[in-house]
Design an enzyme around this catalytic site. Structure first.
Site, short mmCIF file in Angstrom:
data_model
loop_
_atom_site.label_atom_id
_atom_site.label_comp_id
_atom_site.label_asym_id
_atom_site.label_seq_id
_atom_site.Cartn_x
_atom_site.Cartn_y
_atom_site.Cartn_z
N LYS A 97 -34.02 -67.35 33.28
CA LYS A 97 -35.30 -68.04 33.12
C LYS A 97 -35.27 -69.37 33.87
CE LYS A 97 -38.39 -69.46 29.30
NZ LYS A 97 -38.50 -69.51 27.81
N SER A 150 -42.35 -67.48 25.64
CA SER A 150 -42.52 -67.97 27.00
C SER A 150 -41.57 -67.33 28.01
CB SER A 150 -42.31 -69.49 27.03
OG SER A 150 -40.99 -69.82 26.64
N SER A 154 -39.59 -67.49 21.63
CA SER A 154 -39.86 -67.28 23.06
C SER A 154 -39.00 -66.21 23.72
CB SER A 154 -39.71 -68.60 23.83
OG SER A 154 -40.79 -69.45 23.56
#
Length: 522
Positions: free
Chosen positions: A76, A171, A195
């Site tokens: 990420k 996210s 997330s």
């Protein structure tokens, strides 16, 4: 090879059925083929091929570094990566190239993993749909699956229609989409209020949030220091256990990591749940929970009971306050953490030079989107001298009550809690954006954020497909630092439900690819 698990592809590499370079090339090719998903911000093709070549030399010498050697992974884009742009999907950090790598990234690379690239996310990880990135939203791979498209056929939907694509969750939506679509075999996400687990559930993969302090946060650009945890996205529970074993342990650079030595473990093939006590929190029968998810939750509880496990209803009485408490604490810490991005020391700097104050204000206005600015504003409001006791201190007290609820339940002999992960399956993008980020986050984090406030481990596993042909996940919550027991329960359920795998072949051809991309991406 793209449909294999990490464990299976590792075995194939050791047997010489495929070389690390060939595997890397296949994944790179599929990243390009599936670029409509917008899962990656930066694709590190040159570095990945170099890492694959080095792994190939080790295999030729019969000296592989372990399960991860030569295996493609993704990270990420809020984890620092030395020499690779790290943006947090924000104008504030666009062009920022860290001089060091996050500890968890470094651990993966030391064990031979091949970094395919940095994945997309909500700006600064603030969101639950991966729709608020400066590089455009992430598309759920299941939007293009045969299961979903066949179900849509009865609704005047054509194979070339691209208007009803689904959000990936957030996210960490880019990481979840990358694993789900087959462009890598595992990925790092971050988990502050769900997330990692939310996008894992929507994309049909396993999402693990470890106990706070088990994995180092060094190099993870902070959102909420007291809740942030590096998360793992994988194709099966065994793969999540492998990644956890590679990452866990004390880090001198992170004082919040535990001092105790972590012993990596392998999950047994045959799991006996007859001695397990599974708790079903009655407060998780939340408003808005879909009938399908409720039925699936009940079915899973019955599976455990029929296998000899003890299944009991339990109470977490302060659950109703958790989402409000979470947002007060989250926004307060966000306001503090985002203060460093002032255009002077860190982040984007505007061209205004009238005064320091004008430079500061304009840089933050240009660098942050509305969601980030809104959270900073509300966080600073909660931290005002006249509001501090009323909001922040009171929320900290409620947080302690929420953590005590979990401790009480586990003290009664409960081993794991079984809950839904999300209210339902993934929403179409056009429907998702009808509500603002704050409202959506409150809905999507309802079952996940209390775990972060309590610092406990949790994992979501795909448990079924909905009537629309989309994944539905169930969440297990465990005792602190009891990841092995937690993952054993998750693996047992995984072995019982047999969720169909995603089928994507040929479904990216002819689709529009006109959304905005990072110039450094594909």
């Amino acid at each position: 090879m793209l449909g294999l698990t990490l464990r299976e592809v590792s075995a194939a590499l050791k047997k010489g059925q495929i070389s690390p370079t060939e595997l890397c090339q296949r994944c790179l090719a599929f990243i390009k083929e599936s670029k409509v998903l917008n899962a990656y911000i930066t694709v590190t093709e040159e570095a990945a091929l170099k890492q694959a070549k080095e792994a190939e030399e080790r295999y030729k010498k019969g000296q592989p570094l372990g399960h991860l050697d030569g295996v493609p992974i993704a990270v990420k884009d809020n984890f620092s990566t030395a020499g690779i742009e790290t943006t947090c999907a924000s104008n504030m950090l666009k062009g920022y190239v860290p001089p060091y790598s996050a500890t968890v990234v470094e651990k993966l690379l030391v064990q031979g993993a091949v970094l395919m690239g940095k994945t997309n996310l909500d700006e600064f990880a603030m969101g639950s749909g991966s729709t608020d990135s400066i590089f455009g939203p992430v598309r759920n791979p299941w939007s293009y699956s045969r299961h979903y498209r066949r179900k849509q056929a009865s609704s005047h939907y054509s194979e070339t229609d691209d208007s009803s694509w689904l959000v990936a969750g957030g996210s960490s939506g880019g990481s979840a989409a990358a694993v789900s679509s087959g462009t890598c075999y595992a990925a790092l996400g971050s988990d502050t209020g769900g997330s990692t687990r939310n996008p894992a559930a929507h994309c049909g993969v396993v999402g693990l949030k470890p106990t706070y302090g088990l994995l180092s946060r060094h190099g993870l650009i902070p959102l909420v220091n007291s809740m942030d945890v590096p998360g793992v996205l994988a194709r099966c529970v065994d793969d999540a256990a492998i990644i956890l074993g590679a990452l866990a342990g004390h880090d001198p650079k992170d004082s919040t990591t535990v001092q105790d030595q972590f012993q990596p473990f392998e999950l047994p093939e045959e799991i006996d749940v007859s001695n397990l006590c599974v708790g079903i929190p009655k407060e998780y029968h939340a408003s808005g929970l879909s009938d399908e998810t409720l039925a699936l939750w009940s079915k899973a509880a019955d599976l455990f009971e029929n296998a000899g496990a003890k299944v009991i209803e339990v109470s977490l009485p302060h659950t109703g306050y958790s989402i409000v408490c979470y947002h007060v604490l989250c926004n307060s810490e966000v306001a503090s953490n985002m203060a460093r991005f002032d255009g002077l020391e860190f982040g984007h700097r505007c061209n205004i030079d009238d005064s320091t104050e004008a430079l500061y204000a304009a840089s933050r206005r240009e660098g942050f989107n509305d969601v980030v600015r809104g959270r900073i504003l509300s966080g600073n409001f909660f931290l005002l001298k006249q509001n501090y006791e009323k909001y922040f201190v009171k929320a900290q007290k409620v947080r302690r009550l929420i953590a005590n609820d979990f401790l009480h339940v586990f003290s009664l002999g409960v081993d794991v809690l079984l809950t839904p992960t999300t209210l339902g399956d993934a929403a179409p993008y056009l429907e998702f954006i009808k509500e603002d980020n704050r409202t959506r986050s409150a809905e999507e984090d309802i079952f996940t954020q209390s775990v972060n406030m309590a610092g406990l481990p949790a994992v979501t596993v795909p448990a079924a497909l909905s009537e629309k042909g989309l994944p539905l996940g169930l969440q297990f919550i465990g005792r602190a630092f009891c990841e092995q027991q937690l993952l054993m329960a998750a693996k047992w359920l995984e072995s019982q439900v047999h969720v169909p795998e995603i089928q994507l072949q040929g479904h990216f051809e002819g689709l529009r690819t006109d959304q905005r991309y990072n110039k450094s991406a594909i």
